[in-house]
Enzyme design. Structure first.
Site, PDB file in Angstrom:
ATOM      1  N   ILE A 156     119.912  15.208 -37.313  1.00 12.99           N
ATOM      2  CA  ILE A 156     119.338  13.858 -37.387  1.00 12.99           C
ATOM      3  C   ILE A 156     117.818  13.883 -37.328  1.00 12.99           C
ATOM      4  CG2 ILE A 156     121.369  12.698 -36.462  1.00 12.99           C
ATOM      5  CD1 ILE A 156     120.064  12.719 -33.717  1.00 12.99           C
ATOM      6  N   GLY A 157     117.242  15.063 -37.232  1.00 14.65           N
ATOM      7  CA  GLY A 157     115.787  15.153 -37.214  1.00 14.65           C
ATOM      8  C   GLY A 157     115.344  16.600 -37.115  1.00 14.65           C
TER       9      GLY A 157
ATOM     10  N   GLY B 214     111.721  18.689 -35.886  1.00 17.51           N
ATOM     11  CA  GLY B 214     110.373  18.583 -35.326  1.00 17.51           C
ATOM     12  C   GLY B 214     109.748  19.946 -35.128  1.00 17.51           C
TER      13      GLY B 214
ATOM     14  N   PHE C 218     109.560  21.644 -32.454  1.00 16.10           N
ATOM     15  CA  PHE C 218     110.331  22.494 -31.554  1.00 16.10           C
ATOM     16  C   PHE C 218     111.547  23.072 -32.264  1.00 16.10           C
ATOM     17  CE2 PHE C 218     113.486  23.131 -28.160  1.00 16.10           C
ATOM     18  CZ  PHE C 218     112.758  23.895 -27.276  1.00 16.10           C
TER      19      PHE C 218
ATOM     20  N   LYS D  85     115.391  21.799 -34.725  1.00 13.89           N
ATOM     21  CA  LYS D  85     116.264  20.743 -35.260  1.00 13.89           C
ATOM     22  C   LYS D  85     116.901  19.936 -34.135  1.00 13.89           C
ATOM     23  CE  LYS D  85     117.434  23.163 -39.544  1.00 13.89           C
ATOM     24  NZ  LYS D  85     118.520  23.736 -40.375  1.00 13.89           N
ATOM     25  N   VAL D  86     117.212  18.663 -34.455  1.00 15.21           N
ATOM     26  CA  VAL D  86     117.904  17.773 -33.518  1.00 15.21           C
ATOM     27  C   VAL D  86     119.253  17.410 -34.133  1.00 15.21           C
ATOM     28  CG1 VAL D  86     117.803  15.644 -32.206  1.00 15.21           C
ATOM     29  CG2 VAL D  86     115.682  16.857 -32.739  1.00 15.21           C
TER      30      VAL D  86
ATOM     31  N   LYS E 179     118.506  18.868 -29.027  1.00 17.63           N
ATOM     32  CA  LYS E 179     117.327  19.489 -29.644  1.00 17.63           C
ATOM     33  C   LYS E 179     117.395  20.999 -29.395  1.00 17.63           C
ATOM     34  CE  LYS E 179     113.209  17.598 -29.033  1.00 17.63           C
ATOM     35  NZ  LYS E 179     111.885  17.297 -28.416  1.00 17.63           N
TER      36      LYS E 179
ATOM     37  N   ASP F 184     101.117  13.164 -27.268  1.00 24.50           N
ATOM     38  CA  ASP F 184     101.636  13.172 -28.637  1.00 24.50           C
ATOM     39  C   ASP F 184     102.279  11.828 -28.962  1.00 24.50           C
ATOM     40  OD1 ASP F 184     102.008  14.282 -31.124  1.00 24.50           O
ATOM     41  OD2 ASP F 184     103.849  15.348 -30.604  1.00 24.50           O
TER      42      ASP F 184
END
Length: 840
Positions: A498-499, A501, A503, A505-506, A520, A616
């Site tokens: 679903i995302g 970033g 760091f 994948k989520v 995450k 952030d």
């Protein structure tokens, strides 16, 4: 004591400290070796004695003893003339070895002068030079005299420098130095030229000096530098000499406590500078540029030295500094760094990306700030090549020592084979044991172990950590077994992503009890790692707030770093504004989301014993639940705020392009107001529904904050709002919203509101939108302020805001425990400030 007298004493004390730091910071190296190669006698240069390697033969390992010399008349005059008159020849692989008593950086300086002697023409030599870990030179051939200077980190008790002839050729060397480097000379962190996050890991890098330049001044010889360095004039690098004026004021230079020292650069560097030749033209608009040749395929550490010896008063000199096409120091004002003092020594470090061209350009030019006279300066430049991924500074394979005999090779091979067999046996036994333990644990009920109980701490163990301790004061967060996470995410099925970033994948996941979660999973190749992982757990295990995303668990088994959060059904605020198929949100929904995010940030800044700075803040880190309630997420870059008696936290710059506070970027001084700036960018993003940086747009529109501020200052913000909002925003609501965002984006943090004030004003924006202006034909909201009933929660009679969420009775909370019940709170008190016109 009167204030004036106190001021006088303070200034005297500061001058005294500057004097002490200037004259009593002389560095004494723990290890210092200076070798006069091929000479039968010692040679003195300045305060250094270069010892004959005949007399110090214990340093040298070579099968032959070939020495050559030349007539002193044939050597160009320089401070090293005596050193260049002799050389040692290496016809086979040979080395110098030095005992290093103190681990850390050392300088290696190699002196070459290729003269012609009987039987040898040193210009025909071709060879390589290396240490055990780094290739310094490969297939090297010198046509002229030169000094090659390196800085390497020595962790063992000795340093070996090897010389390997190429083919049938030979190697030579005139002089050699190995000298300890001050621990503080090169830190571990520097700003990245191409990325908002800082570069970390300089301490482990081998460096080669490419250029060391005294800008605007003459040559500084090693005799006049506390660390025996040579600084050359900038004339050979300056692109347009007609655009500059040279300024010299060496006696005015101050070395501030805690700042630059004479070891960083001598007074003769900080006391000379180049300035723009703009003295007679207040409309000058050009950059002064220096160009340096470099090798492609390497990163470079660039240190820029500044000292304002041209201004007569503080805040007169603002300028931009560029490395290639990147603005690395925008609107730079040296006088603000040390409280208004001028002529103060300062330097700043930057790391370039891997270079795909063979030159680096450094430029200074006028600031774009209004009413600022166009001027810019630069005092010194140092450029150092960083080793590549192979540990090489030459770009070729590392030369391996050939000293090991065949018999030793056989022994080594036998030992290695035996060791491999033993390790394989250990691995098999460990695997069997681990498999049985894992099976036993899976047969038991899946128990989630609390991260911390009663303030105790647990220890994380993985390949990323040797027992990193994570401390928490709550029992909200849990350590989750890796198999349970695999089950929840269907073994990290890519269809559940679903995302993505910085760091990793989520994934969307569902726990065995039906709870939806966001998982995450850290990417080992990510620039973010253990520090961010630990920070996220520490922060979210301390805080609980309805507008902060909750941490449910974490896992650090099987070389993994995994964080588990509550699932936010509606995703990110960014995805609702642009780049997805979500329906457009109403103005009320957008303002309510901003209010929720502001509440979360205000709690971070004030709701604990010490402020926490998010670092952030951006629309991608504001998540929405099924009711579009906003929650701030992603605390991997968060930082504890300053102590009570401090104004800021000095730290490396981190954040996201487009949202980054320019004052924080310039000064590397972090405060809560850095979050306020980023939130101001989010406000304009919410209003305009476009990316904060969009290179596809015309130049003046690329940066959203700059573009929106131009229209806001014109009073025409309605010209650039999201088209779906046209005609749907009350003019006063839009005006107040724009003013709030403008204040957040003030150039200086002291001029920005607190998050509490931002929250107050956003509540006001919402009420101006919803007000029924029955008695106001002109639309002047202040005429009916008493009729509004804003949902501002929990201001007590004194106007103080208390965010102790553990109290159920404190009416000073923004987030009240009893369902946000505001009965009993005096609305007349709440609006006493708003009634004066513009709120906060």
């Amino acid at each position: 004591m009167g204030f004036g007298k106190f001021n006088f004493l303070f200034i005297c004390a500061l001058f005294l400290l500057c004097f002490i730091s200037s004259y009593y910071s002389q560095f004494t190296p723990a290890d210092s070796y200076s070798i006069n190669c091929g000479s039968p006698t010692n040679t003195t240069i300045g305060n250094r004695v270069f010892v004959s390697d005949n007399l110090a033969s214990s340093y040298l390992s070579t099968p032959q003893n070939v020495l050559v010399d030349t007539s002193a008349n044939s050597i160009p005059v320089s401070e090293y003339s005596q050193l260049y008159s002799t050389a040692r020849i290496f016809s086979q692989t040979s080395s110098y070895s030095f005992k290093i008593s103190q681990p850390g950086r050392v300088w290696i300086r190699l002196y070459f002068y290729p003269f012609s002697a009987s039987n040898y023409d040193l210009k025909s030599a071709k060879f390589s030079v290396s240490t055990r870990d780094h290739a310094l030179l490969s297939e090297f051939s010198s046509g002229d005299r030169l000094v090659k200077e390196y800085s390497v980190n020595v962790t063992s008790g000795d340093l070996e420098i090897m010389f390997t002839p190429s083919g049938n050729s030979f190697a030579f060397l005139n002089g050699l130095e190995v000298v300890s480097v001050p621990d503080m000379l090169i830190g571990d962190v520097a700003a990245s030229v191409d990325h908002p996050a800082s570069f970390r890991g300089l301490l482990g890098q081998a460096l080669e000096t490419v250029a060391r330049v005294n800008v605007g001044g003459p040559t500084v010889t090693s005799r006049n530098d506390s660390l025996s360095r040579t600084w050359v004039p900038d004339s050979g690098f300056l692109k347009n000499p007609g655009l500059v004026s040279n300024v010299s004021n060496v006696n005015s230079v101050r070395y501030p406590p805690g700042g630059a020292t004479p070891d960083d650069a001598p007074r003769s560097v900080y006391g000379t500078t180049v300035r723009m030749a703009s003295e007679t033209n207040p409309k000058s608009n050009f950059n002064v540029t220096w160009e340096f040749r470099v090798d492609q395929g390497f990163r470079y550490l660039i240190r820029l030295h500044f000292c304002d010896i041209v201004s007569s008063a503080p805040n007169q000199l603002y300028f931009n500094v560029y490395i290639d096409d990147s603005v690395v120091l925008p609107d730079f004002d040296l006088s603000t760094i040390f409280g208004g003092f001028l002529a103060t020594a300062y330097f700043s470090d930057f790391v370039t990306p891997s270079m795909n061209i063979d030159r680096i350009r450094i430029s200074v030019g006028p600031s774009g700030l209004p009413k600022v006279y166009p001027n810019a300066i630069l005092n010194g430049v140092e450029i150092m090549k960083m080793n590549n991924s192979d540990g090489s500074l030459s770009g070729k394979d590392i030369v391996v020592s050939s000293k090991t005999s065949k018999s030793k090779v056989g022994v080594i091979v036998g030992v290695v084979v035996g060791a491999v067999v033993v390790l394989l046996l250990i691995f098999v036994l460990f695997f069997v044991y681990k498999r049985r333990t894992e099976q036993k644990r899976l047969n038991q009920s899946k128990i989630w172990i609390p991260l911390s109980t009663n303030g105790l701490s647990l220890t994380m163990g993985s390949k990323f950590s040797n027992g990193t301790t994570i401390t928490s004061g709550s029992n909200y967060s849990y350590r989750c077994p890796f198999p349970a996470i695999q089950e929840a995410t269907n073994n990290f099925d890519e269809s559940g992503v679903i995302g993505i970033g910085g760091f990793g994948k989520v994934y969307k996941g569902v726990l065995s009890d039906g709870t939806k979660v966001a998982v995450k999973r850290g990417n080992p190749q990510s620039q973010q790692g253990l520090a961010e992982f630990q920070t996220e757990i520490e922060m979210l295990s301390q805080f609980r707030h309805k507008h902060l995303v909750s941490l449910i668990g974490y896992c650090d088994e099987k070389n993994e770093m995994i964080l588990i959060y509550e699932y936010m059904e509606k995703g990110t605020l960014k995805s609702h504004l642009y780049g997805s198929n979500y329906p457009s949100m109403s103005w009320k929904e957008r303002v309510e989301i901003c209010i929720g995010a502001a509440r979360g940030l205000h709690y971070l800044h004030t709701g604990y014993s010490k402020a926490v700075i998010h670092r952030d803040v951006k629309s991608a880190n504001i998540l929405l639940d099924e009711n579009l309630m906003a929650k701030v997420a992603d605390f991997g870059l968060s930082k504890a705020g300053p102590e009570i008696d401090q104004t800021h936290v000095s730290t490396a710059v981190k954040g996201s392009f487009g949202y980054l506070d320019p004052e924080y970027f310039r000064r590397q001084q972090l405060t809560e107001k850095s979050d306020v700036y980023s939130f101001g960018v989010v406000l304009f993003e919410v209003l305009c529904a476009r990316p904060v940086i969009d290179p596809s747009l015309p130049r003046e529109m690329v940066n959203l904050a700059e573009w929106a501020m131009k229209w806001q200052k014109k009073g025409q913000l309605d010209h650039i709002i999201d088209g779906s909002l046209n005609g749907k925003i009350q003019p006063d609501s839009l005006r107040k919203f724009g003013e709030t965002a403008e204040k957040c984006l003030s150039d200086f943090g002291v001029d920005r509101p607190s998050m509490g004030d931002v929250l107050w004003n956003l509540e006001y924006v919402l009420q101006l939108q919803e007000a029924v202006l029955q008695n106001d034909t002109n639309g002047n909201s202040t005429n009916v302020i008493g009729e509004l009933s804003p949902q501002i929660h929990g201001f007590n009679n004194s106007g103080d805001e208390n965010l102790d969420t553990n109290s159920n009775t404190n009416v000073g909370q923004f987030e009240m425990s009893s369902g946000d019940d505001v009965s009993g709170v005096s609305m007349s008190k709440v609006f006493s400030q708003l009634g004066k016109s513009e709120g906060r």
